[in-house]
Write a protein that holds these residues in place. Structure first.
Motif, PDB file in Angstrom:
ATOM      1  N   ASP A   1       0.676  -1.096   0.073  1.00  0.00           N
ATOM      2  CA  ASP A   1      -0.095  -0.157  -0.036  1.00  0.00           C
ATOM      3  C   ASP A   1       0.755   1.281  -0.035  1.00  0.00           C
ATOM      4  N   ARG A   2       0.646   2.325  -0.825  1.00  0.00           N
ATOM      5  CA  ARG A   2       1.342   3.384  -0.772  1.00  0.00           C
ATOM      6  C   ARG A   2       1.406   4.196   0.450  1.00  0.00           C
ATOM      7  N   SER A   3       0.236   4.274   0.887  1.00  0.00           N
ATOM      8  CA  SER A   3       0.516   4.880   2.498  1.00  0.00           C
ATOM      9  C   SER A   3       1.355   4.335   3.536  1.00  0.00           C
ATOM     10  N   LEU A   4       1.339   3.111   3.407  1.00  0.00           N
ATOM     11  CA  LEU A   4       2.533   2.474   4.123  1.00  0.00           C
ATOM     12  C   LEU A   4       3.733   2.674   3.784  1.00  0.00           C
ATOM     13  N   LEU A   5       4.037   2.735   2.619  1.00  0.00           N
ATOM     14  CA  LEU A   5       5.361   3.065   2.228  1.00  0.00           C
ATOM     15  C   LEU A   5       5.815   4.487   2.444  1.00  0.00           C
ATOM     16  N   GLU A   6       4.644   5.437   2.462  1.00  0.00           N
ATOM     17  CA  GLU A   6       5.096   6.746   2.649  1.00  0.00           C
ATOM     18  C   GLU A   6       5.093   6.871   4.201  1.00  0.00           C
ATOM     19  N   ALA A   7       4.547   6.211   5.158  1.00  0.00           N
ATOM     20  CA  ALA A   7       4.626   6.217   6.486  1.00  0.00           C
ATOM     21  C   ALA A   7       6.068   5.648   6.768  1.00  0.00           C
ATOM     22  N   VAL A   8       6.715   4.842   6.142  1.00  0.00           N
ATOM     23  CA  VAL A   8       8.022   4.220   6.446  1.00  0.00           C
ATOM     24  C   VAL A   8       8.971   4.960   6.026  1.00  0.00           C
ATOM     25  N   MET A   9       8.698   5.997   5.022  1.00  0.00           N
ATOM     26  CA  MET A   9       9.832   6.586   4.383  1.00  0.00           C
ATOM     27  C   MET A   9       9.789   7.888   5.475  1.00  0.00           C
ATOM     28  N   HIS A  10       8.798   8.385   5.952  1.00  0.00           N
ATOM     29  CA  HIS A  10       8.912   9.680   6.758  1.00  0.00           C
ATOM     30  C   HIS A  10       9.464   9.081   8.020  1.00  0.00           C
ATOM     31  N   GLY A  11       9.135   7.822   8.442  1.00  0.00           N
ATOM     32  CA  GLY A  11       9.639   7.618   9.862  1.00  0.00           C
ATOM     33  C   GLY A  11      11.155   7.338   9.720  1.00  0.00           C
ATOM     34  N   LEU A  12      11.847   6.950   8.549  1.00  0.00           N
ATOM     35  CA  LEU A  12      13.260   6.858   8.109  1.00  0.00           C
ATOM     36  C   LEU A  12      13.824   8.147   8.144  1.00  0.00           C
ATOM     37  N   GLN A  13      13.139   9.114   7.530  1.00  0.00           N
ATOM     38  CA  GLN A  13      13.507  10.468   7.476  1.00  0.00           C
ATOM     39  C   GLN A  13      13.872  11.191   8.831  1.00  0.00           C
ATOM     40  N   LYS A  14      12.782  10.933   9.713  1.00  0.00           N
ATOM     41  CA  LYS A  14      12.968  11.437  11.058  1.00  0.00           C
ATOM     42  C   LYS A  14      13.989  10.801  11.856  1.00  0.00           C
ATOM     43  N   LEU A  15      14.627   9.520  11.402  1.00  0.00           N
ATOM     44  CA  LEU A  15      15.787   9.115  12.202  1.00  0.00           C
ATOM     45  C   LEU A  15      17.001   9.870  12.080  1.00  0.00           C
TER      46      LEU A  15
END
Length: 116
Positions: free
Chosen positions: A102-116
């Protein structure tokens, strides 16, 4: 002078005939069927059987086995049929990716990684 061993392959049709026989039954395998060894080759196994069992410690497709063994797919299918009948290998359907995540799942993972 060393004895020259006959090469397995299209140049040696006698060896291919010995492997396949006249009218051999064949398992319904296609080029992308994955083959996995269930055990080790016995000391009395044919060279082709031993080679398949060694190569298939990790899953390999029928097409890959044919290329590695330098044998036609039809001959590899006969060898695999014998190994399947002896329960020395397992045939698996290829892994197919059913759908993209799901695109929303990928975006959530991407944003989580960017916050690290």
């Amino acid at each position: 002078m060393p004895v020259k061993r006959a090469r397995r392959g299209p140049e040696n049709p006698e060896r291919l005939y010995i492997l396949t026989g006249e009218d051999s039954e064949r398992a319904p395998l296609d080029l992308v069927t994955l083959i996995v060894a269930k055990g080790e080759p016995s000391p009395t196994a044919q060279p082709e059987h031993s080679a398949v069992l060694r190569l298939c410690r990790t899953p390999l497709s029928v097409a890959e086995l044919s290329a590695y063994l330098v044998l036609p797919v039809s001959v590899v299918t006969v060898v695999l049929t014998e190994l399947l009948a002896a329960d020395l290998v397992q045939a698996r359907a290829p892994l197919v990716r059913s759908a993209l995540p799901d695109r929303s799942l990928l975006e959530a993972v991407m944003h989580g990684l960017q916050k690290l």
